[in-house]
Structure formats: C-alpha cells, structure tokens
Design an enzyme around this catalytic site. Sequence first.
Site, short mmCIF file in Angstrom:
data_model
loop_
_atom_site.label_atom_id
_atom_site.label_comp_id
_atom_site.label_asym_id
_atom_site.label_seq_id
_atom_site.Cartn_x
_atom_site.Cartn_y
_atom_site.Cartn_z
N LYS A 1 0.85 -1.29 -0.05
CA LYS A 1 -0.08 0.11 0.02
C LYS A 1 0.68 1.28 -0.02
CE LYS A 1 -3.91 -2.11 2.26
NZ LYS A 1 -3.60 -3.34 2.88
N PHE A 2 1.65 1.40 -0.93
CA PHE A 2 2.60 2.36 -1.32
C PHE A 2 1.56 3.78 -1.38
CE2 PHE A 2 5.07 -0.76 -3.00
CZ PHE A 2 6.42 -0.25 -2.32
#
Length: 259
Positions: free
Chosen positions: A93-94
């Site tokens: 989940k950048f």
Amino acid sequence: SFSQQTYAARGEAHSHPVAKELFAIMERKQSNLSLAADVSTKSELLALADKVGPYICVLKTHIDVISDFDQDLVAQLQALAAKHDFLIFEDRKFADIGNTVKLQYGGGVYRIADWAHITNCHVIPGEGIIQGLAEVGVPKGRGLLLLAEMSSKGMLATGAYTDKNVEMAVRNEFVIGFIGSKRFTEERDLITMTPGVGLHAAGDALGQQYRTPELIVTENGSDIIIVGRGIYGAGKDPVVEAKRYRDAGWAAYLNRLGK
Ligand code: BMP
C-alpha cells in the site's frame, strides 16, 4: 463481459505477463483464492505458505510485520512459490510521491521489487506514484494493483475517487488491476482482488467487514478472493479451511460462467 469468460481464455488473451501467468495458475490449480498470511514470524509464515500453498493462486504478505525478517525468508518464499505454483503479492500500500516510492519499492531492508510479483498502491498522491513504481517494477516484469476501494467500515475510497483509480489503471500498462469489491471496467481486462471475504464471521472489532465468495465473485464479478483469518485464525485447521475457501471461490466462479 470478461466476467463471462474463463480464466484460461483471459490468460491466453492477456498482454501483461503477470496477469497472464496468474490466470494460467488459477486455471491449473482451479483456485481463485489468495491467502492473506498475516502471521508475525518467519517460521510461521513459511510453515503456513507450505501447508496452504497447494490451494492458492496468490500468497499475500505484509512483510513488515515479520519480526525476524531476513533475505533468506524471501528466498524461501520464492522457492515455495515455485514448488506450489503461486504468485507473491506484497500488500505494501505505497502512498507517497513517485521519487519516494521508487526508493521504498526497490530498496530499503525489504527490496520488495526483487521478490514480489505484485504490489499495490493508493493513488492519493496522484499519478506520479504509478510512474515511480513503474520505473522500478516494469524492468523486473512486475505488476501493480490500485486500491480502488477498501473493505473496512467507513472507508473513504468511494465515488469520484474510485472512478479516478479506474481511469489511471486503464492508461497505465504496469497496472494489472484493483483491490476492491467488484469488476470496475471492461477495458484491458483489469483484475479485481477482494479482501474482506469470510464464510462465517461478519467482521472484526476494528472495522473489517466480511462478505461471501458468492456475492463477491458471482454477483459482483471480482476475480480473486483474499482470505486471512478465515483460514489460519484461532482454532482453525488451515488446510481444511483453505480447501473450503478454494472450493467456495471456484464454485462461485463456475456459477458466474453459468456452469
Ligand atoms: P482477514 O481476512 O484476516 O480479515 O485479512 C484481510 C487482509 O486483507 C489483511 O491482510 C488486510 O491488510 C488486507 N486488506 C483488507 O482487509 N481490506 C482492504 O481493503 C485492503 C486490504 O489489503
């Protein structure tokens, strides 16, 4: 609609190597199940991946929760992926600017791009996040998912925000699909993977919400169910539960095809 086509046919027609391989695995193993392996030590993760590996198409990791992480862990995960024929999805989940996510994806302690076939990001910073990740991931033959929705109560990824995710996915070849609850588009055969799937519980005490494989796959047209605690939770036999979810996910897919 792609929802009416077999995974095998979609894999043959797909232009992205990761999507192609994923569909081929799904067909070979008759599995649209991904295990969310949220355990906290190296030995637990390897034992779970080895046990449940035969029943899944994707092993989803949160590598930063492993207290004794080392490079040997990812070497062993890659060996298990080859042994059991699954892909590895690091659920990172950048969510930062392009330049920062390049550093986070390619380097640091985890070197995610070296071993994860798939990772994901939020598009809250704008499209530069996809471009930054693509600079690292495309040369390594990786694929990206966008978090078009989330499963948790009160989540804010709705309406115009979700629509923007779909637009960005369509125009960026590195993107192979979405995290979300349904099929979003008929363009480029983008894949949807859905977390928050459970056959027994309605949710947890921290906002998680569970829906059934039938709703997600048959009715909503999602492609892959992601299951964590439903498989390895307290008092469960992970092999028994993995088979149960694998069968439920596959039955929901056959129902969707009208078979
Ligand atoms: P469980 O089935 O045990 O609730 O686990 C769900 C998994 O999916 C977790 O790893 C969580 O981080 C992930 N996840 C989620 O639950 N909802 C989302 O919207 C996106 C996720 O990645």
